[in-house]
Design an enzyme around this catalytic site. Structure first.
Site, short mmCIF file in Angstrom:
data_model
loop_
_atom_site.label_atom_id
_atom_site.label_comp_id
_atom_site.label_asym_id
_atom_site.label_seq_id
_atom_site.Cartn_x
_atom_site.Cartn_y
_atom_site.Cartn_z
N ASP A 114 -107.07 16.24 -15.39
CA ASP A 114 -106.02 15.41 -14.81
C ASP A 114 -104.68 16.14 -14.92
O ASP A 114 -104.53 17.08 -15.70
CB ASP A 114 -106.00 14.08 -15.56
CG ASP A 114 -104.85 13.19 -15.14
OD1 ASP A 114 -104.67 13.00 -13.92
OD2 ASP A 114 -104.13 12.70 -16.01
N ASP A 116 -100.94 14.34 -14.39
CA ASP A 116 -99.80 13.60 -14.93
C ASP A 116 -100.12 12.85 -16.21
O ASP A 116 -101.13 12.14 -16.30
CB ASP A 116 -99.28 12.61 -13.88
CG ASP A 116 -98.78 13.32 -12.65
OD1 ASP A 116 -97.83 14.11 -12.78
OD2 ASP A 116 -99.36 13.12 -11.57
#
Length: 278
Positions: A114, A116
């Protein structure tokens, strides 16, 4: 899942796992009486990033309108009190999200990472020590996005690139996430980049359906701060804490020895289960 983080009076989060299209901007009650024009501008910016949500995967009441129509048919959900149950998902598509494995990565496990609040934190509000400032065009206007790198992200990415086939998978839009990835990944660690359109919109969350990657699930790991992003495959997850601005954080550095051991395992599930139990 995969912008600017959620602060009390300013737009500062870019993700569903942190970066969210529906609740990017939170304002105090004293600011509720704003003009229609300001409300429209905020709604435009809010829809740009992936969803800030609490990570309750129960379906909303039938009387609640859905923000967006589901991208795929909803066929099953978590039972109350059983957050580890795997949700039934559609059959994998004929065309997978990832290309064929390259010779360089043959035999390696695939790690989905991922963006953010896992690797970086981004904000529309100026950050004095920002590592990157990324201009993003929204509705004909250029906005500056300030990006802060999580401590030890460089060491983490370099080592992960040596051990695994690495894929960036974020619920944010490509117009933001792609230039951030260009600046963040100077070594070409990410063999592929997947954005919001590759997610499944399921019960109010952008879910990263690992069965659509085109890789053997027993050799796939997802690293993400949002449980909602991997509710289809929780047994494949390495959860991390959401990161915003703590420069003493060492989580990425601490994970390197774990992944070095995981890279030598034939099947990822037993080791990930031990991590979950701890």
């Amino acid at each position: 899942a995969d912008g600017p983080a959620n602060e009390q009076a300013a737009p500062t989060g870019l993700r569903s796992e942190g970066f969210c299209p529906c609740a990017l901007f939170l304002f105090p009650a004293s600011q509720c009486n704003v003009s229609l024009k300001k409300q429209r501008n905020r709604s435009i910016l809010s829809s740009f990033f992936c969803c800030f949500r609490d990570y309750n995967v129960e379906a909303p009441p039938s009387s609640s309108p859905s923000v967006l129509p589901p991208l795929v048919e909803e066929n099953g959900g978590l039972q109350k009190g059983d957050q580890r149950q795997v949700i039934p998902i559609p059959s994998p598509p004929a065309k997978y999200l990832l290309p064929e494995v390259t010779v360089l990565d043959y035999g390696k496990k695939c790690v989905v990472i991922d963006l953010d609040e896992t690797l970086v934190h981004s904000s529309f509000k100026p950050i004095s020590n920002a590592d990157f400032i990324v201009p993003v065009e929204i509705d004909g206007t250029i906005h500056q996005v300030y990006v802060l790198k999580r401590p030890h992200v460089d060491e983490f990415l370099q080592r992960m690139g040596q051990l695994f086939e690495c894929v960036l998978f974020t619920a944010s839009l490509a117009k933001y996430a792609d230039p951030v990835a260009d600046l963040l990944d100077r070594w070409g660690v990410f063999r592929a980049r997947l954005f919001r359109e590759s997610c499944v919109f399921h019960r109010g969350n952008y879910v990263k359906d690992l069965s659509r990657l085109g890789r053997e699930l027993s050799k796939v790991i997802i690293v993400d701060n949002s449980p909602a992003s991997y509710i289809f495959h929780p047994e494949n997850a390495v959860p991390v804490q959401s990161w915003f601005d703590d420069m003493t954080d060492t989580e990425l550095l601490d994970l390197i020895p774990f992944f070095e051991g995981l890279s030598r395992e034939d099947d990822v599930y037993s080791m990930l289960q031990r991590l979950c139990n701890r």
